[in-house]
Design a protein around this motif. Structure first.
Motif, PDB file in Angstrom:
ATOM      1  N   ILE A 191      67.350 -31.791 -46.721  1.00 10.94           N
ATOM      2  CA  ILE A 191      67.547 -30.523 -47.429  1.00 10.94           C
ATOM      3  C   ILE A 191      66.190 -30.049 -47.938  1.00 10.94           C
ATOM      4  O   ILE A 191      65.533 -30.731 -48.717  1.00 10.94           O
ATOM      5  CB  ILE A 191      68.543 -30.671 -48.591  1.00 10.94           C
TER       6      ILE A 191
ATOM      7  N   LEU B 217      67.820 -24.635 -48.312  1.00  6.60           N
ATOM      8  CA  LEU B 217      68.501 -24.204 -49.527  1.00  6.60           C
ATOM      9  C   LEU B 217      67.450 -23.647 -50.480  1.00  6.60           C
ATOM     10  O   LEU B 217      67.092 -24.263 -51.471  1.00  6.60           O
ATOM     11  CB  LEU B 217      69.252 -25.358 -50.185  1.00  6.60           C
ATOM     12  N   ASP B 218      66.915 -22.479 -50.118  1.00  3.83           N
ATOM     13  CA  ASP B 218      65.830 -21.895 -50.913  1.00  3.83           C
ATOM     14  C   ASP B 218      66.145 -20.479 -51.360  1.00  3.83           C
ATOM     15  O   ASP B 218      65.259 -19.727 -51.762  1.00  3.83           O
ATOM     16  CB  ASP B 218      64.520 -21.917 -50.119  1.00  3.83           C
TER      17      ASP B 218
ATOM     18  N   ALA C 128      65.788 -18.927 -56.763  1.00 10.84           N
ATOM     19  CA  ALA C 128      65.900 -20.218 -56.091  1.00 10.84           C
ATOM     20  C   ALA C 128      67.184 -20.909 -56.543  1.00 10.84           C
ATOM     21  O   ALA C 128      67.627 -20.730 -57.676  1.00 10.84           O
ATOM     22  CB  ALA C 128      64.696 -21.087 -56.436  1.00 10.84           C
ATOM     23  N   PRO C 129      67.819 -21.685 -55.679  1.00  9.66           N
ATOM     24  CA  PRO C 129      69.031 -22.403 -56.072  1.00  9.66           C
ATOM     25  C   PRO C 129      68.746 -23.413 -57.181  1.00  9.66           C
ATOM     26  O   PRO C 129      67.664 -23.990 -57.259  1.00  9.66           O
ATOM     27  CB  PRO C 129      69.457 -23.114 -54.784  1.00  9.66           C
TER      28      PRO C 129
ATOM     29  N   GLU D 172      73.771 -26.298 -57.617  1.00  9.83           N
ATOM     30  CA  GLU D 172      73.908 -25.685 -56.299  1.00  9.83           C
ATOM     31  C   GLU D 172      73.418 -26.569 -55.147  1.00  9.83           C
ATOM     32  O   GLU D 172      73.978 -26.522 -54.057  1.00  9.83           O
ATOM     33  CB  GLU D 172      73.165 -24.346 -56.276  1.00  9.83           C
ATOM     34  N   ILE D 173      72.378 -27.358 -55.390  1.00 11.77           N
ATOM     35  CA  ILE D 173      71.907 -28.241 -54.323  1.00 11.77           C
ATOM     36  C   ILE D 173      72.734 -29.518 -54.280  1.00 11.77           C
ATOM     37  O   ILE D 173      73.097 -30.006 -53.195  1.00 11.77           O
ATOM     38  CB  ILE D 173      70.408 -28.557 -54.495  1.00 11.77           C
TER      39      ILE D 173
ATOM     40  N   PRO E 212      69.006 -26.963 -58.704  1.00 15.73           N
ATOM     41  CA  PRO E 212      69.211 -28.286 -58.108  1.00 15.73           C
ATOM     42  C   PRO E 212      70.502 -28.961 -58.554  1.00 15.73           C
ATOM     43  O   PRO E 212      71.206 -29.562 -57.737  1.00 15.73           O
ATOM     44  CB  PRO E 212      67.984 -29.076 -58.567  1.00 15.73           C
TER      45      PRO E 212
ATOM     46  N   ALA F 146      61.797 -25.148 -57.424  1.00 15.07           N
ATOM     47  CA  ALA F 146      63.102 -25.575 -57.909  1.00 15.07           C
ATOM     48  C   ALA F 146      63.093 -27.068 -58.216  1.00 15.07           C
ATOM     49  O   ALA F 146      63.912 -27.557 -58.989  1.00 15.07           O
ATOM     50  CB  ALA F 146      64.185 -25.268 -56.881  1.00 15.07           C
TER      51      ALA F 146
ATOM     52  N   SER G 200      60.154 -27.225 -49.433  1.00 17.58           N
ATOM     53  CA  SER G 200      60.033 -26.704 -48.061  1.00 17.58           C
ATOM     54  C   SER G 200      58.586 -26.583 -47.594  1.00 17.58           C
ATOM     55  O   SER G 200      58.321 -25.894 -46.612  1.00 17.58           O
ATOM     56  CB  SER G 200      60.710 -25.332 -47.977  1.00 17.58           C
TER      57      SER G 200
ATOM     58  N   VAL H  59      65.961 -34.900 -50.108  1.00 17.46           N
ATOM     59  CA  VAL H  59      65.844 -33.583 -50.741  1.00 17.46           C
ATOM     60  C   VAL H  59      64.373 -33.368 -51.058  1.00 17.46           C
ATOM     61  O   VAL H  59      63.759 -34.182 -51.753  1.00 17.46           O
ATOM     62  CB  VAL H  59      66.684 -33.474 -52.018  1.00 17.46           C
TER      63      VAL H  59
ATOM     64  N   THR I 137      64.223 -27.206 -50.016  1.00 18.30           N
ATOM     65  CA  THR I 137      64.524 -26.200 -51.020  1.00 18.30           C
ATOM     66  C   THR I 137      63.246 -25.567 -51.555  1.00 18.30           C
ATOM     67  O   THR I 137      62.132 -26.026 -51.246  1.00 18.30           O
ATOM     68  CB  THR I 137      65.348 -26.805 -52.167  1.00 18.30           C
TER      69      THR I 137
END
Length: 232
Positions: free
Chosen positions: A166, A224-225, A195-196, A201-202, A198, A172, A126, A123, A168
């Protein structure tokens, strides 16, 4: 992804080296019923043998993992500076040592994850996919790890081991204070407007990758951003 994906009774090994960007995600896995044990700060990273010894000891104490969450980000890699001002020593510590440690951890995990057909998930922010001007070492490290993930996924797939990445939204996972992150030129920067989270949601997405429903996916990069960067 099933809305009720859970990890009840499953063993999760979280290995965080340097700046722990996955702490909230790991907390979320515990919320989903996983038995989580964390290691990293106490590992002796000086050699392949010492890393293997530390990983072996952790697994003897807690059991074979169903899921391994990997986070290798040397503290020096979090220092923002333009490439022209980046000292070679910091580049080596951030990039070369970070990649070497990642390789040694995967080597140490190999016999354990192969024996159980475990899932390995990285994780990370990005940054390596979209770039950011003053985080050159971190961006290069993450992209190197992502390439390594795909190569190992091909090598270990026959033993039932999956590896996925993943990516993100950077903030986040960490503040990145004072860092000019890449910005989109259009008016709608995040499709979801946020943003999701963590933890809530992540973590379920990580749990999905470790579940039976997610075991057909390997070598993949999941964004997952919140729909900020819709890249492959």
């Amino acid at each position: 992804m099933p809305a009720d994906v859970r990890l009840d009774g499953q063993c999760v090994l979280s290995i965080a080296i340097g700046r722990d960007l996955s702490r909230s995600v790991v907390d979320g896995l515990a919320d989903l019923g996983a038995m989580v044990f964390r290691t990293g700060p106490k590992l002796d990273l000086s050699s392949r043998a010492s890393v293997a010894s530390g990983v072996d000891e952790a697994i003897r104490a807690h059991g074979l993992p169903d899921l391994v969450l990997l986070n290798v980000v040397p503290e020096v890699a979090m220092n923002p500076q333009p490439i022209a001002a980046l000292p070679e020593g910091e580049w080596r510590s951030a990039l070369m040592e970070g990649l070497r440690t990642t390789v040694r951890l995967l080597q140490a995990l190999a016999p354990h994850v192969k024996s159980k057909g475990a899932a390995i998930v990285f994780v990370a922010p990005s940054l390596s996919l979209v770039g950011t001007p003053d985080m050159v070492a971190l961006s290069a490290l993450l992209e190197g790890q992502r390439g390594l993930m795909k190569s190992v996924a091909r090598q270990w797939g026959g033993s039932g081991v999956t590896l996925n990445w993943i990516a993100t939204a950077p903030r986040a996972l960490a503040p990145f204070e004072g860092v000019a992150l890449a910005a989109k030129p259009d008016a709608v920067s995040l499709a979801l407007g946020r943003a999701p989270d963590p933890r809530s949601e992540i973590a379920p997405a990580v749990a999905f990758l470790a579940s039976k429903a997610g075991r057909a996916m390997t070598g993949a990069t999941l964004m997952l951003d919140g729909g900020e960067w819709m890249v492959p």
